[in-house]
Design an enzyme around this catalytic site. Sequence first.
Site, PDB file in Angstrom:
ATOM      1  N   GLY A  14      -2.240  20.694 -94.838  1.00 52.81           N
ATOM      2  CA  GLY A  14      -3.095  21.179 -95.929  1.00 52.81           C
ATOM      3  C   GLY A  14      -3.559  22.606 -95.707  1.00 52.81           C
ATOM      4  O   GLY A  14      -4.700  22.950 -95.994  1.00 52.81           O
ATOM      5  N   ALA A  17       0.316  26.545 -97.365  1.00 52.66           N
ATOM      6  CA  ALA A  17       1.613  25.998 -97.801  1.00 52.66           C
ATOM      7  C   ALA A  17       1.435  24.628 -98.441  1.00 52.66           C
ATOM      8  O   ALA A  17       1.982  24.352 -99.514  1.00 52.66           O
ATOM      9  CB  ALA A  17       2.577  25.918 -96.616  1.00 52.66           C
ATOM     10  N   ALA A  51      -3.339  38.659 -97.501  1.00 57.77           N
ATOM     11  CA  ALA A  51      -2.822  39.748 -98.332  1.00 57.77           C
ATOM     12  C   ALA A  51      -1.551  39.264 -99.017  1.00 57.77           C
ATOM     13  O   ALA A  51      -0.735  38.570 -98.409  1.00 57.77           O
ATOM     14  CB  ALA A  51      -2.514  40.967 -97.471  1.00 57.77           C
ATOM     15  N   LYS A  79      -5.123  44.707-104.812  1.00 58.49           N
ATOM     16  CA  LYS A  79      -4.283  45.414-103.833  1.00 58.49           C
ATOM     17  C   LYS A  79      -3.176  46.157-104.573  1.00 58.49           C
ATOM     18  O   LYS A  79      -2.424  45.553-105.334  1.00 58.49           O
ATOM     19  CB  LYS A  79      -3.692  44.368-102.870  1.00 58.49           C
ATOM     20  CG  LYS A  79      -2.640  44.916-101.929  1.00 58.49           C
ATOM     21  CD  LYS A  79      -2.119  43.852-100.976  1.00 58.49           C
ATOM     22  CE  LYS A  79      -0.965  44.393-100.160  1.00 58.49           C
ATOM     23  NZ  LYS A  79      -0.300  43.375 -99.345  1.00 58.49           N
ATOM     24  N   LEU A 334       4.816  28.055 -92.590  1.00 59.34           N
ATOM     25  CA  LEU A 334       5.114  28.400 -91.196  1.00 59.34           C
ATOM     26  C   LEU A 334       6.086  27.412 -90.554  1.00 59.34           C
ATOM     27  O   LEU A 334       6.784  27.756 -89.615  1.00 59.34           O
ATOM     28  CB  LEU A 334       3.810  28.471 -90.391  1.00 59.34           C
ATOM     29  CG  LEU A 334       2.782  29.502 -90.900  1.00 59.34           C
ATOM     30  CD1 LEU A 334       1.474  29.407 -90.132  1.00 59.34           C
ATOM     31  CD2 LEU A 334       3.341  30.923 -90.828  1.00 59.34           C
TER      32      LEU A 334
HETATM   33  C1  LIG Z   1      -1.147  36.683 -87.671  1.00 58.87           C
HETATM   34  C2  LIG Z   1      -0.725  36.240 -89.032  1.00 58.87           C
HETATM   35  C3  LIG Z   1      -1.084  36.981 -90.156  1.00 58.87           C
HETATM   36  C4  LIG Z   1      -0.654  36.592 -91.431  1.00 58.87           C
HETATM   37  N1  LIG Z   1      -0.955  37.365 -92.518  1.00 58.87           N
HETATM   38  C5  LIG Z   1      -0.402  37.065 -93.717  1.00 58.87           C
HETATM   39  C6  LIG Z   1      -0.626  37.854 -94.863  1.00 58.87           C
HETATM   40  O1  LIG Z   1      -1.371  38.829 -94.831  1.00 58.87           O
HETATM   41  N2  LIG Z   1      -0.023  37.508 -96.015  1.00 58.87           N
HETATM   42  C7  LIG Z   1       0.791  36.419 -96.112  1.00 58.87           C
HETATM   43  O2  LIG Z   1       1.368  36.183 -97.174  1.00 58.87           O
HETATM   44  N3  LIG Z   1       0.961  35.612 -95.052  1.00 58.87           N
HETATM   45  C8  LIG Z   1       0.398  35.898 -93.877  1.00 58.87           C
HETATM   46  N4  LIG Z   1       0.584  35.076 -92.809  1.00 58.87           N
HETATM   47  C9  LIG Z   1       1.263  33.808 -93.008  1.00 58.87           C
HETATM   48  C10 LIG Z   1       0.292  32.802 -93.609  1.00 58.87           C
HETATM   49  O3  LIG Z   1      -0.848  32.692 -92.792  1.00 58.87           O
HETATM   50  C11 LIG Z   1       0.950  31.449 -93.754  1.00 58.87           C
HETATM   51  O4  LIG Z   1       2.180  31.599 -94.411  1.00 58.87           O
HETATM   52  C12 LIG Z   1       0.084  30.533 -94.555  1.00 58.87           C
HETATM   53  O5  LIG Z   1      -1.211  30.488 -94.065  1.00 58.87           O
HETATM   54  C13 LIG Z   1       0.674  29.146 -94.563  1.00 58.87           C
HETATM   55  O6  LIG Z   1       0.420  28.466 -93.388  1.00 58.87           O
HETATM   56  P1  LIG Z   1       0.826  26.955 -93.332  1.00 58.87           P
HETATM   57  O7  LIG Z   1       0.110  26.232 -94.409  1.00 58.87           O
HETATM   58  O8  LIG Z   1       2.295  26.857 -93.286  1.00 58.87           O
HETATM   59  O9  LIG Z   1       0.297  26.471 -91.897  1.00 58.87           O
HETATM   60  P2  LIG Z   1      -1.176  26.126 -91.378  1.00 58.87           P
HETATM   61  O10 LIG Z   1      -2.220  26.935 -91.998  1.00 58.87           O
HETATM   62  O11 LIG Z   1      -1.075  26.152 -89.875  1.00 58.87           O
HETATM   63  O12 LIG Z   1      -1.412  24.622 -91.835  1.00 58.87           O
HETATM   64  C14 LIG Z   1      -0.832  23.535 -91.168  1.00 58.87           C
HETATM   65  C15 LIG Z   1      -1.446  22.256 -91.695  1.00 58.87           C
HETATM   66  O13 LIG Z   1      -0.799  21.142 -91.074  1.00 58.87           O
HETATM   67  C16 LIG Z   1      -1.779  20.248 -90.586  1.00 58.87           C
HETATM   68  N5  LIG Z   1      -1.232  19.523 -89.458  1.00 58.87           N
HETATM   69  C17 LIG Z   1      -0.551  20.014 -88.395  1.00 58.87           C
HETATM   70  N6  LIG Z   1      -0.230  19.031 -87.538  1.00 58.87           N
HETATM   71  C18 LIG Z   1      -0.699  17.884 -88.104  1.00 58.87           C
HETATM   72  C19 LIG Z   1      -0.714  16.514 -87.705  1.00 58.87           C
HETATM   73  N7  LIG Z   1      -0.183  16.097 -86.542  1.00 58.87           N
HETATM   74  N8  LIG Z   1      -1.314  15.634 -88.506  1.00 58.87           N
HETATM   75  C20 LIG Z   1      -1.897  15.997 -89.678  1.00 58.87           C
HETATM   76  N9  LIG Z   1      -1.914  17.282 -90.102  1.00 58.87           N
HETATM   77  C21 LIG Z   1      -1.332  18.191 -89.310  1.00 58.87           C
HETATM   78  C22 LIG Z   1      -2.952  21.140 -90.225  1.00 58.87           C
HETATM   79  O14 LIG Z   1      -4.148  20.406 -90.166  1.00 58.87           O
HETATM   80  C23 LIG Z   1      -2.941  22.115 -91.398  1.00 58.87           C
HETATM   81  O15 LIG Z   1      -3.597  21.528 -92.500  1.00 58.87           O
HETATM   82  C24 LIG Z   1       0.121  35.423 -91.552  1.00 58.87           C
HETATM   83  C25 LIG Z   1       0.426  34.652 -90.434  1.00 58.87           C
HETATM   84  C26 LIG Z   1       0.018  35.051 -89.183  1.00 58.87           C
HETATM   85  C27 LIG Z   1       0.364  34.202 -87.994  1.00 58.87           C
END
Ligand SMILES: Cc1cc2nc3c(=O)[nH]c(=O)nc-3n(C[C@H](O)[C@H](O)[C@H](O)COP(=O)(O)OP(=O)(O)OC[C@H]3O[C@@H](n4cnc5c(N)ncnc54)[C@H](O)[C@@H]3O)c2cc1C
Length: 506
Positions: A14, A17, A51, A79, A334
């Site tokens: 959550g 993504a 961003a 932006k 990610l």
């Molecule tokens: C340093 C950095 C800077 C960034 N800056 C930008 C930016 O400026 N612009 C941009 O477009 N993107 C940026 N990104 C990318 C952006 O942060 C991600 O694409 C976005 O936040 C999506 O993350 P996510 O949802 O895939 O993962 P996460 O935010 O890590 O979410 C993962 C989810 O999975 C859940 N989960 C994991 N394991 C389990 C489990 N075993 N059981 C239940 N739930 C679980 C967690 O609780 C969480 O809800 C950046 C990334 C980084 C690392």
Amino acid sequence: MTEGSVRKLVIVGGGTAGWITAAAFARLLGQRLEIELVESEAIGTVGVGEATIPQIIRLNTILGIDEHDFLRRTSGTFKLGIEFVDWGSLGSRYLHTFGDTGLNLAGVAFHHYWRRSMAGGAQSSLWDFSLHQAAADQARFGKLDRVGNTAMAGLAYAYHFDASRYALYLRDYSEQRGVTRTEGIVESIERDGTSGDITAISLKGGKRVAGDFFIDCTGFRALLLGQELGVGYDDWSRWLPCDRALAVPSERLPTIVPYTRATAKTAGWQWRIPLQHRTGNGHVYSSGFISDEAAADTLLAGLDTKALDDPRPIRFTTGRRQAFWSHNCVALGLASGFLEPLESTSIHLIQSHVSRLIQLFPRSAHAEVERAEYNRRCTAEFEQIRDFLILHYHQTAREDSEFWRYCKNMDVPDSLTHKLALFAASGRVGRDVDDLFRDASWVQVMLGQGIVPADYDPMADQIEPAQLSEFLANLKTLIARSVAGLPSHEDYLRQHCAADPASLAA
Ligand SMILES: Cc1cc2nc3c(=O)[nH]c(=O)nc-3n(C[C@H](O)[C@H](O)[C@H](O)COP(=O)(O)OP(=O)(O)OC[C@H]3O[C@@H](n4cnc5c(N)ncnc54)[C@H](O)[C@@H]3O)c2cc1C
């Protein structure tokens, strides 16, 4: 109903993504599918990603989101582009804007006319003809479709926002449209003995969530696609060597500027993202070239306002999953791969992959052709963005640290080598037709990084020298007049989308 038809979608994770996926599926396929999202507050999200690029406006339009309400609730700002400081050489600075520069004439891109004027002895910068640059310099923002009565496009923009508020905003949106949220930590995954498809996940405490199709949004863990289904990872760190980041919030800027700043450092770069209530900052660096302690010192020394917390470390490997869809599971965000945030492309990739998945979404979990097509197109998209990012590191005159010497001298993909050579020779852009970045982006970044094309398109010689001078002078006047008529960015925010103080305190 056909056998094996997809009726229940399970989204695991959550973060941004997970909730973008839930919102888009609820909006576009919510009548057909039951949607359940599982997330764990104890694990939390990556907490960065603030961003964006203009394509996010398309997502908001599809979801029917009101822009001002959205910015109020995410403490967002506008932006116009990204300012790159010290990238091409120490002391250099350019804005990669979301707009065009100047005005194309008789089918010839503007930068060829500009290059011709330089060849004739003029001393201007391409950005002297950028509406976005002028608005950014004066911290102005407003809705502008055209410059005066000309064919010159107005301001193209994207947003900065608070990442955790954004996920909450989309969670609200999705729950209102029937998505079920389940809190819990995934402990094990069940598979069909014959097909190998995922059939259910089990949570700590015993709850079992079954489904027909699974979306892995578990972040860098890639719990389903990576760990369970064993899909490998292509590591691109030989071209994009940064592998760590430290993120820290600081007080809001005295003037909220309408752009992100990316300042190159000795072994990476530092971002600055202006929000209404605070500033997001981070140092992206390569652990092979700088220690964590020195990276933290660099970050804190480079802040423009007082830090509000201690720097928080994040580790990553740049690259992508060898497949984005395997069996009945797709990874998004990610979990699908990581391209560092230099051009704010990750949230866009989530959005673009979700919309592709929805376009190809199968009636039954057995969908070899759709899967192959999805994987093919996502692979091409990742590789195109990768090349654009490598350009920033490789095309540099910097040799003042081991990191920059490595980047300058590394081998780069042939696809990029060709584009650099073509632009250097004639100012022409060898962009792929489906590339996310437009010609205007390639031109700005290649010039900004220090390439001066040896020649320009001979078609730019069609007009007389006096006409060329008049054309360029008129553009400057029109741009200056248009920008003078815009409100300040802060006034625009105050008037239309001032962050809700109650939500800021929450
Ligand atoms: C340093 C950095 C800077 C960034 N800056 C930008 C930016 O400026 N612009 C941009 O477009 N993107 C940026 N990104 C990318 C952006 O942060 C991600 O694409 C976005 O936040 C999506 O993350 P996510 O949802 O895939 O993962 P996460 O935010 O890590 O979410 C993962 C989810 O999975 C859940 N989960 C994991 N394991 C389990 C489990 N075993 N059981 C239940 N739930 C679980 C967690 O609780 C969480 O809800 C950046 C990334 C980084 C690392």
